[in-house]
Design a protein around this motif. Structure first.
Motif, PDB file in Angstrom:
ATOM      1  N   ASP A   1       0.825  -1.207   0.000  1.00  0.00           N
ATOM      2  CA  ASP A   1       0.000   0.000   0.000  1.00  0.00           C
ATOM      3  C   ASP A   1       0.860   1.258   0.000  1.00  0.00           C
ATOM      4  O   ASP A   1       0.502   2.270  -0.617  1.00  0.00           O
ATOM      5  CB  ASP A   1      -0.921  -0.008   1.227  1.00  0.00           C
ATOM      6  CG  ASP A   1      -1.909  -1.164   1.169  1.00  0.00           C
ATOM      7  OD1 ASP A   1      -2.132  -1.707   0.058  1.00  0.00           O
ATOM      8  OD2 ASP A   1      -2.450  -1.539   2.237  1.00  0.00           O
ATOM      9  N   GLU A   2       2.033   1.226   0.695  1.00  0.00           N
ATOM     10  CA  GLU A   2       2.939   2.376   0.691  1.00  0.00           C
ATOM     11  C   GLU A   2       3.484   2.615  -0.714  1.00  0.00           C
ATOM     12  O   GLU A   2       3.629   3.754  -1.160  1.00  0.00           O
ATOM     13  CB  GLU A   2       4.086   2.120   1.669  1.00  0.00           C
ATOM     14  CG  GLU A   2       5.062   3.279   1.806  1.00  0.00           C
ATOM     15  CD  GLU A   2       4.411   4.524   2.400  1.00  0.00           C
ATOM     16  OE1 GLU A   2       4.870   5.630   2.091  1.00  0.00           O
ATOM     17  OE2 GLU A   2       3.429   4.387   3.177  1.00  0.00           O
ATOM     18  N   SER A   3       3.781   1.531  -1.419  1.00  0.00           N
ATOM     19  CA  SER A   3       4.283   1.657  -2.779  1.00  0.00           C
ATOM     20  C   SER A   3       3.265   2.344  -3.672  1.00  0.00           C
ATOM     21  O   SER A   3       3.605   3.117  -4.567  1.00  0.00           O
ATOM     22  CB  SER A   3       4.628   0.272  -3.339  1.00  0.00           C
ATOM     23  OG  SER A   3       5.654  -0.322  -2.576  1.00  0.00           O
ATOM     24  N   ARG A   4       2.016   2.085  -3.446  1.00  0.00           N
ATOM     25  CA  ARG A   4       0.975   2.733  -4.248  1.00  0.00           C
ATOM     26  C   ARG A   4       0.931   4.236  -3.969  1.00  0.00           C
ATOM     27  O   ARG A   4       0.672   5.038  -4.862  1.00  0.00           O
ATOM     28  CB  ARG A   4      -0.377   2.078  -3.959  1.00  0.00           C
ATOM     29  CG  ARG A   4      -0.467   0.670  -4.539  1.00  0.00           C
ATOM     30  CD  ARG A   4      -1.745  -0.023  -4.169  1.00  0.00           C
ATOM     31  NE  ARG A   4      -1.821  -1.346  -4.789  1.00  0.00           N
ATOM     32  CZ  ARG A   4      -2.743  -2.259  -4.506  1.00  0.00           C
ATOM     33  NH1 ARG A   4      -3.670  -1.978  -3.601  1.00  0.00           N
ATOM     34  NH2 ARG A   4      -2.736  -3.429  -5.109  1.00  0.00           N
ATOM     35  N   LYS A   5       1.186   4.574  -2.735  1.00  0.00           N
ATOM     36  CA  LYS A   5       1.271   6.014  -2.437  1.00  0.00           C
ATOM     37  C   LYS A   5       2.454   6.642  -3.162  1.00  0.00           C
ATOM     38  O   LYS A   5       2.381   7.782  -3.639  1.00  0.00           O
ATOM     39  CB  LYS A   5       1.408   6.224  -0.928  1.00  0.00           C
ATOM     40  CG  LYS A   5       0.166   5.818  -0.135  1.00  0.00           C
ATOM     41  CD  LYS A   5       0.392   6.017   1.358  1.00  0.00           C
ATOM     42  CE  LYS A   5      -0.822   5.550   2.170  1.00  0.00           C
ATOM     43  NZ  LYS A   5      -0.587   5.675   3.622  1.00  0.00           N
TER      44      LYS A   5
END
Length: 925
Positions: free
Chosen positions: A487-491
Motif C-alpha cells: 500500500d505504501e508503494s501505491r502512495k
C-alpha cells in the motif's frame, strides 16, 4: 461477441490475430491456408472429447471454434466471428469471458449440452522458454454435465441434482421378469444411494429420484420398451459403454473409489446394485479428471420402505410440479415453508418418497409437534436457520478444489448457526427421537473450527482465492507487513505521478498499469513530442503508440514495479497459505460438517411443517398398520391456498374407505357421481394428497385423519395423449388403468376419474363396469371412482363394498349452483347443459341441446327418426332437395320466362321479385 483485442497467452505461437469488426485489420501472421499450432492443439483436444462443447482457454476468454462455435453462438445468442483458416475456409469462432463463464455454462447445461473445460496448464513464460513458436500446454480439467455440476450459479438451491445409473439383469430362460438396479448421487452434497427394483417399477423409481442426468448401458439405450422410460424421465439420458457396468470388477472399482479393501463396512449390496454404483463412480472419475468428489458411502434403499407412486400418478397429482412443468401450483409449492436450500431439498425428497413404516412416520410427526406446540421456539429456530448458508454444497466445492473464500465462510456461518441452534434446543427435556438425533449431530460439529474461520476471514470476500484480500487484518503479522509495503508503494506511485506532472507541465499525464506493459506513463498524442525530445527524452522511454495515447516507461517506474510486485506476490502467497491451512482443516472435519448440515435440514423441515400446520389448520394424522382410511373435514391443500389468496373458503368433505365391520375383506370403493365443475376431481385428489402428506410425516389439512399405511398409490385423472408413441388419449387411459388393475393390492389407494369416457358410450360404460368389479373382487383396494355413467350406481346393490356418493347441487331459475359437498347417494343427472351455459355457449345452442336431451330421454337414449328430421341441419337439407309442388311449377316458370333481366330497371326488378315471392307463398311450395 466483440471485444477489444488483447494478446493471448500464445502470442507469437503462429496464430492469426483476432480482428474485431470496426477496427483496423492486423496483418496475418501465417499463411492463411495453413492451420496454426494453436488450432492443431484445439483439434487434438476436441478429438478426445467429441461429445462435448470445448471451452478452450485463451487468456481471459474461453474460446470455441469450428462446429462448437456455431452451436454455442446459436445457443447463447453471441456473435460468431472467425480466426484464421483451415483447408482454405474461415474458422468460425466465438468466446465467453472467463469471469462470466458460469452464466454461459448454466444456459448450455439447461439446453442439454455437455461442456469440456480446457485450461492452460502452464505459465506462458514457461512456454516461451521452449521457443518463440511454442504453444502453451492445455488440457481438459473437467467435463461439465447436468448431473455433475457443483457451482451455486448452476444449481437450483431448492432442488437436488442427481446423477443416476441404471443396470439390468435379464429374467433368464424360464421367462422370469427383468430386474433393474439404480444408483444415484448428488455430487453437490455427497448423497449416494442404491436400490434394486422389479422391471415394472423402474419408471416409478426414476420418477421418484428425478435425476438431471441418467447413465444407460449403450445396449439398453435404444431398446424397445425402454426408450420411452428414458424419454419420460426428464433427464439427460447418456449412453455409456457396457464396461462401465462390468459386474466382475464392480465391487473392486467402488471400493477403490473409497480407498478401502472391501465394501462390507458399508452394508450388503446385490451384484446388480454394485454394477450401477460402479457406473456412477466411473463416470465421475471420467468427468472430474481424477478429482474425487466427497461422496457418502453408498446406502441401500430396500423395496417397500416407501410408498410406490408411478410416474403417471406423480404427474396427475402434481406433487412437485404441475402438468405444465411449473413448481408454482404443485403440492410442494403449497406446503414449502422451509428457509434453507438444504431444508427445501429434504422436504422435496420426503414428499417424493412417503414412508410405509408407522414408527418412522411417528418420529417425524413428533418433531413437527414439538415446534407446533411452542410458537416462540419455532420463530427463534426459523430466524437462526434463515442465516444458515448451504454448508454441504460449499464443502463439496472445497474438496473438489473449486471452492473459494466464500465457501470457507459458508462453512463458518453454518457452524456458527449450528452452535446457536444447539444451545437453544439442548434445554428441551424431551425433544423426541428425530430432534434428539439432530442435536447429537450438532453437538459433534467442529465448533472451534467455525470460530477459527470467522477469525481468519475478512467480512468482504472475493469470489476467487487468487484475487487475494480475504484474510482479516491482524490474522498474520507478516501479511500485515507485506500489505503495508504494498500500500505504501501505491502512495509512492501517486507521488511519482505528481512529480512527473510538475516536471513536464503536462496536467493530463497519468501513470497506469496493465498486464502486458506493467506500469507506464501515458499522455495524449499532442503531448508526446515533448517527451520524445530532449531533455525529457532522457527520462521517458517510448513504449507504445496508440490512436489516442502514447505510452512511456522510466527507470524509477521499473524499480517501483518490482517492489510492488514482490510485495503483492508475497501478500498473495501468505493468503494462499492461510487458505490452504484452513481448507485442510475443513476437509479433515468434512464428515462432521456434513452431518451437522443434514441435521439443520431436518430441523428446518420440522419447523416449516409446523409453521404450515399452524397457519393452515392442519392436524396430526393417526397412521398405523391397519387398512383404515377415514378423513373428516378433508381439504385440498393447493386449492385451499389459492382460494384463501382470493378471500374464499374451501368446502371440506369426509371420506371413509376403510373396511366396514362385518362386510367382507378389503377397502371400500366410493362411486362418486355429479356434474362437472362440482368438485369431484378435487375431492379425489385431496384424499390422495392427504395420504401422501400423512406418510411423509406432515400434519394434514383435515379435522381428523386415520390412515392405514398405503403401500402403493395410483391415480388415473384427466386426459392426455402420447402422440410421439402413437397413443391416443383413450389408449393412454387404458394403459394406465391396466397398470392399476395389474398391480394394486389391498393396501393400495386407487383414484380413478372418468374411466371409459374416451370411447363410445356403451363401450366406455362396459369398461368402467368391469373395472369396478375387478377392483372389488381382485384388487380389494381402497378406491375413489368418479364417473358420469349413472348406470354404475346400480353396482352398490350387489357389490357389498361399493358405496354411492354424490356432489350436492341446487337448481335456481334454470341454473345450477355447485355446493361442493360430498353426500351419500347418486346424482340423478349430470347437469351438463347447465355447465355448458355457464361456459358461455350461445343461447341457441343451449336451448337446442335442451330439446334434444328431452327427446333422447323419452326414447331411452336412442335418437328417433323424428328427432333426426327435426335437427336444423337435416331440416335444411331436406328443404333443399324437396320437390316443388306440381301445380306451382308451370306458373313459376311462366313468370320467370316473362322476365328479361337486360330490360329491367331497378324498380322493375324489385317488383318482379315480389311477384315471384307472392306466387311461392300462394302455392305453398
Amino acid at each position: 461477441m466483440t471485444r477489444p483485442f488483447v494478446p493471448d497467452a500464445d502470442a507469437g505461437a503462429g496464430d492469426a490475430p483476432l480482428v474485431v469488426p470496426g477496427t483496423a485489420a492486423m496483418p496475418e501472421a501465417v499463411d492463411p491456408g495453413r492451420i496454426t499450432p494453436v488450432m492443431e492443439q484445439f483439434i487434438e483436444i476436441k478429438a478426445a472429447n467429441p461429445d462435448s462443447l470445448l471451452f478452450f482457454r485463451m487468456g481471459d476468454f474461453y474460446e470455441m471454434f469450428f462446429d462448437d462455435a456455431e452451436v454455442a453462438s446459436r445457443a447463447l445468442g453471441i456473435t460468431l466471428t472467425k480466426r484464421g483458416k483451415h483447408l482454405g475456409q474461415d474458422i468460425p469462432m466465438c468466446g465467453v469471458p472467463v469471469h462470466a463463464a458460469d452464466d454461459y455454462l448454466q444456459r448450455l447445461i439447461m439446453l442439454g449440452h455437455r461442456v469440456a473445460v480446457c485450461e492452460q496448464t502452464e505459465d506462458p513464460a514457461e512456454a516461451r522458454k521452449r521457443g518463440s513458436k511454442s504453444v502453451v500446454r492445455r488440457d481438459v480439467v473437467r467435463l461439465v454435465t447436468p448431473g455433475t455440476i457443483t457451482e451455486d450459479t448452476l444449481l437450483d438451491a431448492r432442488r437436488a441434482n442427481f446423477l443416476a445409473a441404471v443396470a439390468r439383469a435379464k429374467g433368464g430362460a424360464e421367462g422370469g421378469d427383468d430386474r433393474f438396479a439404480l444408483a444415484w448421487v448428488d455430487m453437490s452434497t455427497g448423497v449416494f444411494r442404491v436400490s434394486e427394483v422389479e422391471g415394472d417399477a423402474l419408471s416409478s423409481a426414476i420418477a421418484r429420484i428425478e435425476p438431471r442426468e441418467l447413465l444407460v448401458p449403450d445396449v439398453l439405450f435404444s431398446e424397445d420398451g425402454l426408450r420411452a422410460i428414458w424419454r419420460q424421465s426428464g433427464a439427460a439420458a447418456v449412453p455409456v459403454p457396457r464396461a462401465f457396468f462390468d459386474g466382475a470388477t464392480a465391487a473392486t472399482r467402488v471400493a477403490a473409489f473409497y480407498g478401502v479393501a472391501s465394501l462390507d463396512a458399508y452394508g450388503q449390496f446385490s451384484r446388480l446394485e454394485l454394477q450401477a454404483a460402479a457406473a456412477v463412480v466411473g463416470y465421475l472419475d471420467r468427468t472430474q479428471i481424477g478429482q474425487r468428489p466427497p461422496l457418502d458411502p453408498p446406502r441401500r434403499e430396500g423395496s417397500g420402505g416407501t410408498m410406490a407412486i408411478d410416474a403417471a400418478t406423480r404427474a396427475n397429482l402434481e406433487l412437485v410440479r404441475t402438468l405444465g412443468g411449473d413448481r408454482r401450483g404443485s403440492l410442494l409449492s403449497a406446503i414449502d415453508r422451509t428457509v434453507t436450500g438444504a431444508g427445501a431439498r429434504l422436504l422435496a425428497e420426503r414428499l417424493a418418497a412417503p414412508l410405509t413404516d408407522p414408527e418412522e412416520i411417528r418420529r417425524r410427526q413428533d418433531a413437527v409437534a414439538l415446534f407446533l406446540g411452542d410458537a416462540t421456539l419455532r420463530a427463534d429456530i426459523a430466524r437462526r436457520l434463515a442465516a444458515v448458508p448451504d454448508m454441504a454444497r460449499a464443502l463439496s466445492r472445497l474438496v473438489l478444489g473449486r471452492g473459494g473464500p466464500r465457501d470457507l465462510m459458508a462453512v463458518a456461518g453454518g457452524l456458527s448457526a449450528a452452535a446457536g441452534i444447539f444451545g437453544r434446543l439442548v434445554e428441551i427435556a424431551d425433544p423426541g427421537a428425530e430432534v434428539a438425533a439432530a442435536l447429537a449431530s450438532l453437538a459433534a460439529a467442529p465448533h472451534d473450527l467455525g470460530a477459527e474461520l470467522v477469525a481468519a476471514l475478512d467480512d468482504e470476500l472475493p469470489l476467487l482465492k487468487r484475487d487475494g484480500g480475504f484474510v482479516r487484518a491482524g490474522c498474520r503479522a507478516d501479511l500485515d507487513e507485506s500489505r503495508a509495503l504494498r500500500d505504501e508503494s501505491r502512495k509512492v506511485i501517486a507521488s511519482l505521478q505528481q512529480g512527473y506532472v510538475e516536471k513536464t507541465d503536462i496536467r493530463a499525464l497519468k501513470i497506469r498499469h496493465n498486464n502486458v506493459l506493467g506500469y507506464f506513463v501515458e499522455v495524449g498524442p499532442n503531448h508526446a513530442p515533448a517527451l520524445l525530445a530532449p531533455p525529457l527524452s532522457a527520462l521517458f522511454i517510448h513504449r507504445q503508440t496508440l490512436a489516442n495515447a502514447v505510452r512511456f516507461s522510466t527507470f524509477e517506474l521499473g524499480e517501483l514495479e518490482g517492489r510492488i510486485a514482490r510485495a503483492g506476490e508475497q501478500s498473495l502467497a501468505i493468503e494462499l497459505e492461510v487458505f490452504d491451512r484452513l481448507l485442510a482443516k475443513v476437509i479433515a472435519a468434512g464428515d462432521a460438517i456434513k452431518r451437522a448440515a443434514a441435521a439443520l435440514a431436518v430441523l428446518d423441515v420440522a419447523a416449516a411443517l409446523a409453521t404450515l400446520a399452524d397457519a393452515a389448520g392442519h392436524v396430526r394424522p393417526k397412521v398405523d398398520a391397519s387398512l383404515a382410511f377415514r378423513i373428516e373435514g378433508g381439504r385440498h391443500p393447493v386449492v385451499e391456498k389459492v382460494l384463501a389468496e382470493e378471500g374464499q373458503a374451501f368446502v371440506p368433505n369426509d371420506a371413509d374407505l376403510g373396511p366396514e365391520q362385518g362386510v367382507g375383506e378389503g377397502g371400500r370403493i366410493w362411486l362418486v357421481t355429479g356434474p362437472n365443475m362440482a368438485g369431484k376431481s378435487t375431492f379425489l385428489r385431496q384424499n390422495a394428497l392427504i395420504a401422501v402428506m400423512a406418510q411423509m410425516g406432515a400434519f394434514v389439512p383435515a379435522a381428523f385423519a386415520h390412515i392405514g399405511v398405503v403401500d402403493r398409490l395410483f391415480s388415473r385423472v384427466g386426459a392426455a395423449d402420447d402422440l410421439a408413441r402413437g397413443r391416443s388419449t383413450f389408449m393412454v387411459e387404458m394403459i394406465e388403468t391396466a397398470a392399476i388393475l395389474n398391480q394394486a393390492g389391498p393396501r393400495a389407494l386407487v383414484i380413478l376419474d372418468e374411466i371409459g369416457r374416451g370411447t363410445a358410450t356403451f363401450d366406455g360404460l362396459s369398461i368402467a363396469w368391469a373395472t369396478i368389479e375387478h377392483l372389488h373382487a381382485v384388487n380389494r383396494a381402497r378406491a375413489l371412482f368418479a364417473t358420469h355413467y349413472h348406470e354404475l350406481t346400480a353396482l352398490s346393490e350387489r357389490l357389498e363394498r361399493v358405496m354411492n356418493a354424490t356432489v350436492k347441487v341446487r337448481e335456481w331459475k334454470g341454473d345450477v349452483v355447485f355446493l361442493h359437498e360430498i353426500v351419500p347417494g347418486a346424482a340423478d343427472r349430470s347437469y351438463g347443459i347447465q355447465v355448458a351455459k355457464l361456459a358461455g355457449l350461445p343461447a341457441a345452442v343451449v336451448e337446442r341441446a335442451r330439446a334434444v336431451l328431452t327427446e333422447l330421454e323419452k326414447s331411452g337414449g336412442h335418437a328417433p327418426a323424428s328427432l333426426i328430421d327435426d335437427l336444423p341441419l337435416f331440416t335444411a337439407a331436406r328443404r333443399r332437395v324437396a320437390p316443388v309442388e306440381a301445380e306451382a311449377v308451370p306458373r313459376l316458370f311462366e313468370l320467370l320466362d316473362a322476365i328479361n333481366p337486360d330490360d329491367l330497371t331497378p324498380r322493375a326488378a324489385l317488383e318482379a321479385l315480389y311477384a315471384l315471392k307472392a306466387e311461392r307463398i300462394k302455392s305453398g311450395s
